[in-house]
Design a protein around this motif. Sequence first.
Motif, PDB file in Angstrom:
ATOM      1  N   UNK A  82       0.816  -1.211   0.000  1.00  0.00           N
ATOM      2  CA  UNK A  82       0.000   0.000   0.000  1.00  0.00           C
ATOM      3  C   UNK A  82       0.848   1.258   0.000  1.00  0.00           C
ATOM      4  N   UNK A  83       1.927   1.264   0.771  1.00  0.00           N
ATOM      5  CA  UNK A  83       2.831   2.417   0.788  1.00  0.00           C
ATOM      6  C   UNK A  83       3.468   2.632  -0.585  1.00  0.00           C
ATOM      7  N   UNK A  84       3.821   1.530  -1.246  1.00  0.00           N
ATOM      8  CA  UNK A  84       4.440   1.626  -2.570  1.00  0.00           C
ATOM      9  C   UNK A  84       3.456   2.180  -3.598  1.00  0.00           C
ATOM     10  N   UNK A  85       2.175   1.810  -3.482  1.00  0.00           N
ATOM     11  CA  UNK A  85       1.171   2.334  -4.404  1.00  0.00           C
ATOM     12  C   UNK A  85       1.019   3.844  -4.238  1.00  0.00           C
ATOM     13  N   UNK A  86       1.037   4.318  -3.005  1.00  0.00           N
ATOM     14  CA  UNK A  86       0.985   5.773  -2.772  1.00  0.00           C
ATOM     15  C   UNK A  86       2.192   6.465  -3.401  1.00  0.00           C
ATOM     16  N   UNK A  87       3.360   5.819  -3.313  1.00  0.00           N
ATOM     17  CA  UNK A  87       4.575   6.338  -3.945  1.00  0.00           C
ATOM     18  C   UNK A  87       4.398   6.401  -5.466  1.00  0.00           C
ATOM     19  N   UNK A  88       3.819   5.341  -6.048  1.00  0.00           N
ATOM     20  CA  UNK A  88       3.588   5.308  -7.493  1.00  0.00           C
ATOM     21  C   UNK A  88       2.670   6.455  -7.931  1.00  0.00           C
ATOM     22  N   UNK A  89       1.593   6.649  -7.183  1.00  0.00           N
ATOM     23  CA  UNK A  89       0.637   7.705  -7.532  1.00  0.00           C
ATOM     24  C   UNK A  89       1.306   9.074  -7.465  1.00  0.00           C
ATOM     25  N   UNK A  90       2.167   9.249  -6.442  1.00  0.00           N
ATOM     26  CA  UNK A  90       2.912  10.502  -6.337  1.00  0.00           C
ATOM     27  C   UNK A  90       3.801  10.736  -7.555  1.00  0.00           C
ATOM     28  N   UNK A  91       4.461   9.687  -8.034  1.00  0.00           N
ATOM     29  CA  UNK A  91       5.319   9.806  -9.216  1.00  0.00           C
ATOM     30  C   UNK A  91       4.488  10.129 -10.455  1.00  0.00           C
ATOM     31  N   UNK A  92       3.327   9.464 -10.592  1.00  0.00           N
ATOM     32  CA  UNK A  92       2.480   9.696 -11.764  1.00  0.00           C
ATOM     33  C   UNK A  92       2.019  11.149 -11.865  1.00  0.00           C
ATOM     34  N   UNK A  93       1.763  11.769 -10.728  1.00  0.00           N
ATOM     35  CA  UNK A  93       1.239  13.133 -10.755  1.00  0.00           C
ATOM     36  C   UNK A  93       2.305  14.210 -10.560  1.00  0.00           C
ATOM     37  N   UNK A  94       3.355  13.895  -9.800  1.00  0.00           N
ATOM     38  CA  UNK A  94       4.315  14.942  -9.461  1.00  0.00           C
ATOM     39  C   UNK A  94       5.765  14.573  -9.786  1.00  0.00           C
ATOM     40  N   UNK A  95       5.995  13.380 -10.339  1.00  0.00           N
ATOM     41  CA  UNK A  95       7.357  12.886 -10.494  1.00  0.00           C
ATOM     42  C   UNK A  95       7.963  13.112 -11.856  1.00  0.00           C
ATOM     43  N   UNK A  96       8.918  12.227 -12.212  1.00  0.00           N
ATOM     44  CA  UNK A  96       9.755  12.423 -13.393  1.00  0.00           C
ATOM     45  C   UNK A  96       9.493  11.383 -14.479  1.00  0.00           C
ATOM     46  N   UNK A  97       8.384  10.621 -14.367  1.00  0.00           N
ATOM     47  CA  UNK A  97       8.075   9.635 -15.392  1.00  0.00           C
ATOM     48  C   UNK A  97       7.686  10.315 -16.695  1.00  0.00           C
ATOM     49  N   UNK A  98       7.879   9.599 -17.818  1.00  0.00           N
ATOM     50  CA  UNK A  98       7.439  10.125 -19.111  1.00  0.00           C
ATOM     51  C   UNK A  98       5.919  10.190 -19.162  1.00  0.00           C
ATOM     52  N   UNK A  99       5.251   9.348 -18.338  1.00  0.00           N
ATOM     53  CA  UNK A  99       3.789   9.399 -18.220  1.00  0.00           C
ATOM     54  C   UNK A  99       3.464  10.202 -16.970  1.00  0.00           C
ATOM     55  N   UNK A 100       3.157  11.480 -17.152  1.00  0.00           N
ATOM     56  CA  UNK A 100       2.858  12.357 -16.015  1.00  0.00           C
ATOM     57  C   UNK A 100       1.415  12.839 -16.131  1.00  0.00           C
ATOM     58  N   UNK A 101       0.587  12.466 -15.157  1.00  0.00           N
ATOM     59  CA  UNK A 101      -0.830  12.749 -15.213  1.00  0.00           C
ATOM     60  C   UNK A 101      -1.184  14.056 -14.517  1.00  0.00           C
ATOM     61  N   UNK A 102      -2.287  14.646 -14.966  1.00  0.00           N
ATOM     62  CA  UNK A 102      -2.894  15.803 -14.302  1.00  0.00           C
ATOM     63  C   UNK A 102      -4.364  15.466 -14.068  1.00  0.00           C
ATOM     64  N   UNK A 103      -5.026  16.269 -13.256  1.00  0.00           N
ATOM     65  CA  UNK A 103      -6.431  16.001 -12.945  1.00  0.00           C
ATOM     66  C   UNK A 103      -7.287  15.954 -14.203  1.00  0.00           C
ATOM     67  N   UNK A 104      -6.939  16.752 -15.226  1.00  0.00           N
ATOM     68  CA  UNK A 104      -7.718  16.779 -16.464  1.00  0.00           C
ATOM     69  C   UNK A 104      -7.617  15.461 -17.243  1.00  0.00           C
ATOM     70  N   UNK A 105      -6.595  14.645 -16.921  1.00  0.00           N
ATOM     71  CA  UNK A 105      -6.425  13.355 -17.604  1.00  0.00           C
ATOM     72  C   UNK A 105      -7.309  12.262 -17.027  1.00  0.00           C
ATOM     73  N   UNK A 106      -7.901  12.510 -15.842  1.00  0.00           N
ATOM     74  CA  UNK A 106      -8.687  11.480 -15.161  1.00  0.00           C
ATOM     75  C   UNK A 106     -10.108  11.431 -15.708  1.00  0.00           C
ATOM     76  N   UNK A 107     -10.192  11.052 -16.970  1.00  0.00           N
ATOM     77  CA  UNK A 107     -11.467  10.972 -17.677  1.00  0.00           C
ATOM     78  C   UNK A 107     -11.567   9.593 -18.330  1.00  0.00           C
TER      79      UNK A 107
END
Length: 468
Positions: A226-251
Amino acid sequence: MRSYIQSIQKYLGYFWIAVTGKESEFTSGSIRKAIFMLSVPMILEMLMESIFALVDIAYVSQVSVNAVATIGLTESVVTLIYALAIGLSMAATAIVARRVGEKDISGAKEAAVQAIALGILISLLVGVFGFVYAKDILSLMGAEPDLIAEGYGYTKLLMGGNITIMLLFLINAIFRGAGDASIAMWTLVLSNGLNIILDPLFIFGWGPIPEYGVMGAAIATNIGRGSAVLFQIGILFFGWSRIRLALKDLVLNIKVMINLIRVSLGGIAQFLIGTSSWVFLMRMMSEFGSEVLAGYTIAIRVMLFTLMPSWGMSNAAATLVGQNLGAKKLERAETSVWKTGKYNAYFMGLVSIVYLLFAKDIVGWFNDTPAVIENGGLCLQIIAAGYIFYAYGMVVTQAFNGAGDTGTPTRINLIAFWAFQLPFAYLAAFYFNLGAIGVFMAITLAEVLLAVISIFLFKRGKWKSFQV
């Protein structure tokens, strides 16, 4: 000598680049370097998973033989959840990799969001069922009443908290498809590092934490993942991955979701065939008593220690195939598979020698019961005899999956596991009275058959024209 030192220095430099995720271009340049850059973090990621599996079983072995058997029975059922998670993950990796190869980052993000939404829905449905019917699940698997009484809490919590397994698989698959394998690696370092620390605290108790026994292993696993999943979500929204999400993408995008489901159905069916076969094999093993079952469970955990790194190399092949097909570089995609298979075979060949020579000593590290050591050691030796075939089989089937052609490995699994492995195991174990040895032989021969069929179909090349 000087050139040898320079070569070592070069690959140490590559190693650092790989684990820090600074390399993101895999559709041009040296194929060997691309395999190395993707394989290193994926191998380390899978090694972390393997190390945790071994540490977990070592702790639980100190509780009781029933506790070890509980984990074996539960995980044989949880592999059905893994089938759903891995099936969706294969689709996510294939589609994200293809979009990244096409330089369509927006399309890759759309696929990522739909995959996560599907994963959440499935895991919630499974979690409710597993939490409510934990005792019935163990009973159906052939567990004796005293085992159910001791172990049902582990089953209840592990299946009830399966959303952490589902999302960990899915989001890491998205990272891998994008070529960000190092992020997936660091996620599992966090997850399994926490598991290893928390396991003894919850199993044996410490300070204000009571002794939970085998159920404590499930508590530690849920907290770590569960802690790792929270880390993943943080990377997806605020991190350095090539796949970086924003709230507008949650459709929700129905068209993309249908495409994802279409590709994932083959992957889900593929792994459901393999994992349901696994469940039936475990059910057969339960007929031989808790000590034989415990030996088998320990042997499989030890085997996973080496299969996971091999699986890491196979995942690298899947990413290379997906991205290079997206970039219209068909021959580069094929060459990547053969080279990855060769390196995997070298690794698995060396491991098989170790297991053939020291199998019983290795099993003895985890349990000193003679019957457990005898059966666990024999299981390791028989399975290790087919390791080189496993090496090519895993890489080639993952190559099909990376191309989005999940249907071909599904049909191969159907032949190897349902049409061959299960009937052979039953006949050898019970009709010809070979007992557990018959089951061990079935596992090895089925994997050999899978490798031979996979290589034959891969050489035909139809996967190169598959569209996702």
